[in-house]
Motif scaffolding. Structure first.
Motif, PDB file in Angstrom:
ATOM      1  N   ASP A  20      32.424  37.242  36.220  1.00  0.00           N
ATOM      2  CA  ASP A  20      32.976  38.299  37.077  1.00  0.00           C
ATOM      3  C   ASP A  20      34.400  38.658  36.664  1.00  0.00           C
ATOM      4  N   GLY A  21      34.752  39.923  36.854  1.00  0.00           N
ATOM      5  CA  GLY A  21      36.135  40.368  36.633  1.00  0.00           C
ATOM      6  C   GLY A  21      36.302  41.387  35.518  1.00  0.00           C
ATOM      7  N   ARG A  24      38.096  44.675  36.843  1.00  0.00           N
ATOM      8  CA  ARG A  24      39.550  44.502  37.078  1.00  0.00           C
ATOM      9  C   ARG A  24      40.299  44.383  35.756  1.00  0.00           C
ATOM     10  N   ARG A  71      25.962  50.357  42.101  1.00  0.00           N
ATOM     11  CA  ARG A  71      27.221  50.859  41.515  1.00  0.00           C
ATOM     12  C   ARG A  71      27.047  52.322  41.090  1.00  0.00           C
TER      13      ARG A  71
HETATM   14 MG    MG Z   1      32.737  41.782  40.383  1.00  0.00          MG
END
Ligand code: MG
Ligand code: IPE
Ligand code: IPE
Length: 246
Positions: A20-21, A24, A71
C-alpha cells in the motif's frame, strides 16, 4: 558504505504483503497515481529478489482487491494495463529465477488479455521449484471464503475447517507466518481473512515504492523476535526462555 545484511535467527516460511502507498508516493511527487503503481512494480521486483535471497519460501502479495474496482476508471484501466505489461516483461525473468507464479483471485470481470496473461504466466513457471509467488489480483478475503464454501457445498462434503481450508484459494501453501502492510495504515482491507488467523502482523510506515531491502529486514527482524504461542503458554512453547526469566 553499504550496510551489511543482519543475521536473522529465523526466517518466515511464508510472507504476505499488502503493498500500500503507491498513490501517496505519486501524489507527493505531483505525478499521476498510475506512476506510483508503475514504481510499485519496480519495488515488487526488488522485494521478490530480496525475499528469495533471504530464504523465504512463499511470498504472497496483494495487488488488486475486490474493492479496488470502485476507484476512478482511468486508474482501474491503468492497473489492468500495468499487470498485462508487467507479465510480458517479468515472466521470463521469474522463470529463469526458478520462481513459481500463481494468481489468486476471481477471474470474472478481467479482460481476455489479462486472463490470457495470467494463465500463460502460471503455465510458463509451473515446473519451477524455487520460491512460490502468489499474486492476489481481483482478490478479497470474503470472496475466498464464499467461493470455498460454494465448492465444498457443490462437492456435497460436510462444511468443516478442514474441507473449507482445502477449498481456499491458497490451499497450495501453508498459512502466512508474517503479514506486512506498508503505507502506514493498520488494517487488513479484506486480504487473507481466513489464512491470517495466526500470522504475525507488521505495519511499516514506508510507502510501497520505497519499501527496500532494509525495510524488509526490519520486518524480518521484528518477526524473529516474536514468540508465537498459537494459544499455548510461553512456558509450553519456550521452556528454556521461561526458566531463564523465572
Ligand atoms: Mg491504499
Ligand atoms: C496500493 O497503493 C496499490 C493498490 C491498491 C492497487 P494505493 O493505490 O492504495 O496507494 P495509496 O494508499 O492511495 O497511497
Ligand atoms: C489494499 O489497499 C489493497 C491493495 C494493496 C491491493 P487499499 O488502498 O485498497 O486499502 P484501503 O482502501 O486503504 O483499506
Amino acid at each position: 558504505m553499504k550496510k551489511s545484511r543482519p543475521q536473522l535467527p529465523s526466517v518466515p516460511h511464508h510472507v504476505a504483503i499488502v503493498m500500500d502507498g503507491n498513490g501517496r508516493w505519486a501524489h507527493r511527487r505531483l505525478l499521476p497515481r498510475v506512476a506510483g503503481h508503475r514504481q510499485g512494480v519496480e519495488s515488487l521486483r526488488r522485494c521478490i529478489r530480496a525475499c528469495a535471497e533471504r530464504g523465504v519460501k512463499v511470498l504472497t502479495v496483494f495487488a488488486f482487491s475486490s474493492e479496488n474496482w470502485n476507484r476512478p476508471s482511468d486508474e482501474v484501466s491503468g492497473l489492468m494495463d500495468l499487470l498485462a505489461t508487467a507479465l510480458t516483461r517479468e515472466v521470463p525473468e521469474l522463470k529463469s529465477a526458478g520462481i513459481r507464479l500463481h494468481f489468486v483471485g476471481s477471474r470474472t470481470g478481467l479482460s481476455d488479455r489479462v486472463r490470457a496473461g495470467l494463465t500463460a504466466g502460471e503455465a510458463e513457471t509451473a515446473d519451477n521449484s524455487g520460491m512460490v509467488l502468489n499474486v492476489c489480483f481481483n482478490y478479497g478475503g470474503r470472496w475466498d471464503i464464499a467461493q470455498a464454501a460454494a465448492r465444498v457445498a457443490e462437492a456435497g462434503e460436510p462444511m468443516t475447517e478442514e474441507s473449507l481450508g482445502r477449498a481456499m484459494a491458497l490451499a497450495h501453501v501453508p498459512d502466512p507466518d508474517l503479514l506486512i502492510r506498508t503505507g502506514g495504515e493498520q488494517r487488513i482491507s479484506n486480504f487473507l481473512l481466513w489464512q491470517c488467523a495466526y500470522s504475525e502482523l507488521f505495519f511499516s510506515d514506508h510507502l510501497w515504492p520505497e519499501f527496500d531491502e532494509a525495510a524488509l529486514d526490519d520486518a524480518l527482524m521484528a518477526f524473529a523476535q516474536r514468540e508465537r504461542r498459537f494459544g499455548k503458554t510461553s512456558a509450553q512453547v519456550a521452556p528454556n526462555r521461561s526458566q531463564a526469566l523465572a
